[in-house]
Motif scaffolding. Structure first.
Motif, PDB file in Angstrom:
ATOM      1  N   TYR A  33       0.955  -1.270  -0.122  1.00  0.00           N
ATOM      2  CA  TYR A  33       0.069  -0.010  -0.134  1.00  0.00           C
ATOM      3  C   TYR A  33       0.870   1.093   0.045  1.00  0.00           C
ATOM      4  CZ  TYR A  33      -2.973  -3.682   2.227  1.00  0.00           C
ATOM      5  OH  TYR A  33      -3.356  -4.729   2.708  1.00  0.00           O
ATOM      6  N   TYR A  35       0.384   5.472   1.048  1.00  0.00           N
ATOM      7  CA  TYR A  35      -0.237   6.348   1.499  1.00  0.00           C
ATOM      8  C   TYR A  35       0.564   7.629   1.596  1.00  0.00           C
ATOM      9  CZ  TYR A  35      -3.063   2.569   3.648  1.00  0.00           C
ATOM     10  OH  TYR A  35      -3.778   1.261   3.797  1.00  0.00           O
ATOM     11  N   GLN A  37       0.833  11.528   3.923  1.00  0.00           N
ATOM     12  CA  GLN A  37       0.562  12.067   4.927  1.00  0.00           C
ATOM     13  C   GLN A  37       0.886  13.422   5.106  1.00  0.00           C
ATOM     14  OE1 GLN A  37       3.093  10.469   8.539  1.00  0.00           O
ATOM     15  NE2 GLN A  37       1.284  10.745   9.907  1.00  0.00           N
ATOM     16  N   LEU A  43      -3.872  11.245   6.956  1.00  0.00           N
ATOM     17  CA  LEU A  43      -3.244  10.143   6.103  1.00  0.00           C
ATOM     18  C   LEU A  43      -4.184   9.355   5.362  1.00  0.00           C
ATOM     19  CD1 LEU A  43      -1.992   8.155   9.066  1.00  0.00           C
ATOM     20  CD2 LEU A  43      -0.691   8.111   7.006  1.00  0.00           C
ATOM     21  N   PHE A  45      -4.934   7.273   1.557  1.00  0.00           N
ATOM     22  CA  PHE A  45      -4.629   6.096   0.769  1.00  0.00           C
ATOM     23  C   PHE A  45      -4.525   6.661  -0.745  1.00  0.00           C
ATOM     24  CE2 PHE A  45      -5.052   2.148  -1.120  1.00  0.00           C
ATOM     25  CZ  PHE A  45      -5.809   2.074  -2.365  1.00  0.00           C
ATOM     26  N   TYR A  48      -3.120   0.514  -3.858  1.00  0.00           N
ATOM     27  CA  TYR A  48      -2.856  -0.876  -3.189  1.00  0.00           C
ATOM     28  C   TYR A  48      -2.680  -1.875  -4.341  1.00  0.00           C
ATOM     29  CZ  TYR A  48      -5.365  -5.110  -1.339  1.00  0.00           C
ATOM     30  OH  TYR A  48      -5.677  -6.579  -0.911  1.00  0.00           O
ATOM     31  N   ASP A  56      -5.534  -1.418  -7.086  1.00  0.00           N
ATOM     32  CA  ASP A  56      -6.456  -0.460  -6.694  1.00  0.00           C
ATOM     33  C   ASP A  56      -6.125   1.186  -6.535  1.00  0.00           C
ATOM     34  OD1 ASP A  56      -8.750   0.007  -3.799  1.00  0.00           O
ATOM     35  OD2 ASP A  56      -8.482   1.205  -5.570  1.00  0.00           O
ATOM     36  N   SER A  58      -7.738   3.877  -6.923  1.00  0.00           N
ATOM     37  CA  SER A  58      -8.830   4.722  -6.355  1.00  0.00           C
ATOM     38  C   SER A  58      -8.290   5.900  -5.610  1.00  0.00           C
ATOM     39  CB  SER A  58      -9.777   4.289  -5.828  1.00  0.00           C
ATOM     40  OG  SER A  58      -9.482   3.530  -4.517  1.00  0.00           O
ATOM     41  N   LEU A  91       4.284   7.209   2.672  1.00  0.00           N
ATOM     42  CA  LEU A  91       4.273   6.073   3.355  1.00  0.00           C
ATOM     43  C   LEU A  91       4.003   4.702   2.760  1.00  0.00           C
ATOM     44  CD1 LEU A  91       2.876   7.201   6.853  1.00  0.00           C
ATOM     45  CD2 LEU A  91       5.010   7.128   6.310  1.00  0.00           C
TER      46      LEU A  91
ATOM     47  N   TYR B  86      -4.018   7.433  15.893  1.00  0.00           N
ATOM     48  CA  TYR B  86      -4.577   7.308  14.896  1.00  0.00           C
ATOM     49  C   TYR B  86      -5.691   6.159  14.810  1.00  0.00           C
ATOM     50  CZ  TYR B  86      -1.696  10.340  12.052  1.00  0.00           C
ATOM     51  OH  TYR B  86      -0.924  11.379  11.828  1.00  0.00           O
ATOM     52  N   ASN B  94      -8.244  -4.401   2.798  1.00  0.00           N
ATOM     53  CA  ASN B  94      -7.953  -3.350   1.717  1.00  0.00           C
ATOM     54  C   ASN B  94      -7.325  -2.200   2.418  1.00  0.00           C
ATOM     55  OD1 ASN B  94      -8.238  -1.833  -0.767  1.00  0.00           O
ATOM     56  ND2 ASN B  94      -9.959  -3.113  -1.517  1.00  0.00           N
ATOM     57  N   LYS B  95      -7.596  -1.106   1.644  1.00  0.00           N
ATOM     58  CA  LYS B  95      -7.118   0.148   2.121  1.00  0.00           C
ATOM     59  C   LYS B  95      -7.487   0.260   3.669  1.00  0.00           C
ATOM     60  CE  LYS B  95     -10.681   2.986   0.488  1.00  0.00           C
ATOM     61  NZ  LYS B  95     -10.994   3.738  -0.611  1.00  0.00           N
ATOM     62  N   LEU B  96      -6.599   1.068   4.559  1.00  0.00           N
ATOM     63  CA  LEU B  96      -6.920   1.497   5.552  1.00  0.00           C
ATOM     64  C   LEU B  96      -7.399   2.925   5.536  1.00  0.00           C
ATOM     65  CD1 LEU B  96      -3.811   0.661   7.879  1.00  0.00           C
ATOM     66  CD2 LEU B  96      -6.248  -0.036   8.338  1.00  0.00           C
ATOM     67  N   PHE B  98      -8.197   6.424   7.747  1.00  0.00           N
ATOM     68  CA  PHE B  98      -7.939   6.680   8.774  1.00  0.00           C
ATOM     69  C   PHE B  98      -8.429   8.014   9.312  1.00  0.00           C
ATOM     70  CE2 PHE B  98      -3.691   4.666   9.924  1.00  0.00           C
ATOM     71  CZ  PHE B  98      -3.178   4.090   8.584  1.00  0.00           C
ATOM     72  N   GLY B  99      -8.712   8.098  10.769  1.00  0.00           N
ATOM     73  CA  GLY B  99      -9.113   9.343  11.495  1.00  0.00           C
ATOM     74  C   GLY B  99      -8.123  10.553  11.462  1.00  0.00           C
TER      75      GLY B  99
END
Lengths: 116, 108
Positions: A33, A35, A37, A43, A45, A48, A56, A58, A91, B86, B94-96, B98-99
């Motif tokens: 994955y 990400y 930040q 954070l 996405f 993936y 993915d 998206s 990340l 977090y 799948n993807k995380l 996050f708050g």
């Protein structure tokens, strides 16, 4: 073995230049994955990869962003024609595809990108 | 859409005081909930996942499906707990999502 490894740890570039960020996942982890930040967005996405399945994409914010994963291991995130708003920490994370540890993502230390 | 809300940007408590970091989520399926922590100058790491139902470093979190909450609690805060926390959810590995994160500052 070692955890998720990312390089470079810091990258300073000029607006309009292309950059490549590298991620080496934990050996045996089939899921990878990316990400981002940043101060304003938290954070987010980006993309993936899971095994040989289509990624993915998206979360990619624009067509200037792309990523590939060669041989099911190392991944490269490429940002073309960088803009100042691309400045962030990028990340990478990896995880197993099955078993009790499935869904636990292990993160790298990140690449801090600064676009001047 | 999946959403994770952490209402507090900063939570400041004294050493020895109880801590509760709030997390609410909106999701129509059956997500898995996590707490990740980032200590100063360290990488993001998993603290807890709801299916494990365990206590890590004195922290616990219970999934309340009725209130769609997954609050993180610790009865007695320690200075080394100071970090960014977090809350996150995922489905099917799948993807995380996050708050926004909560900075916990434990004062001596």
């Amino acid at each position: 073995g070692a955890g998720v490894s990312q390089s470079p740890s810091n990258k300073v570039t000029e607006k309009g230049k292309d950059v490549e960020l590298r991620c080496d996942p934990i050996s045996g982890h089939t899921a990878l994955y990316w990400y981002r930040q940043s101060l304003g967005q938290g954070l987010e996405f980006l993309i993936y990869f899971q095994g040989n399945s289509a990624p993915d994409k998206s979360g990619l914010p624009s067509d200037r962003f792309s990523a590939e994963r060669t041989g099911g291991s190392v991944s490269t995130l490429t940002i073309q024609r960088t803009q100042q708003e691309d400045s962030a920490v990028y990340l990478c994370a990896s995880s197993l595809a099955g078993g009790p540890a499935k869904n636990i993502q292990y993160f790298g230390a990140g690449t801090r990108l600064s676009v001047l | 859409a999946q959403r994770v809300t952490q209402p507090e940007k900063l939570l400041s408590v004294f050493k020895g005081a109880p801590v509760e970091l709030k997390c609410n989520y909106s999701y129509s399926g059956s997500p898995e909930l996590f707490w990740y922590v980032q200590y100063s100058r360290q990488r993001l790491q998993l603290l807890l996942r709801h299916i494990s139902r365990e206590s890590i470093k004195g922290f616990t979190a219970d999934l309340n499906k009725g209130e769609t909450s997954f609050h993180l609690k610790k009865p007695f805060a320690q200075e080394e707990d100071s970090a960014m926390y977090y809350c996150a959810l995922t489905e099917y590995g799948n993807k995380l999502v996050f708050g926004a994160g909560t900075i916990l500052r434990v004062k001596s």
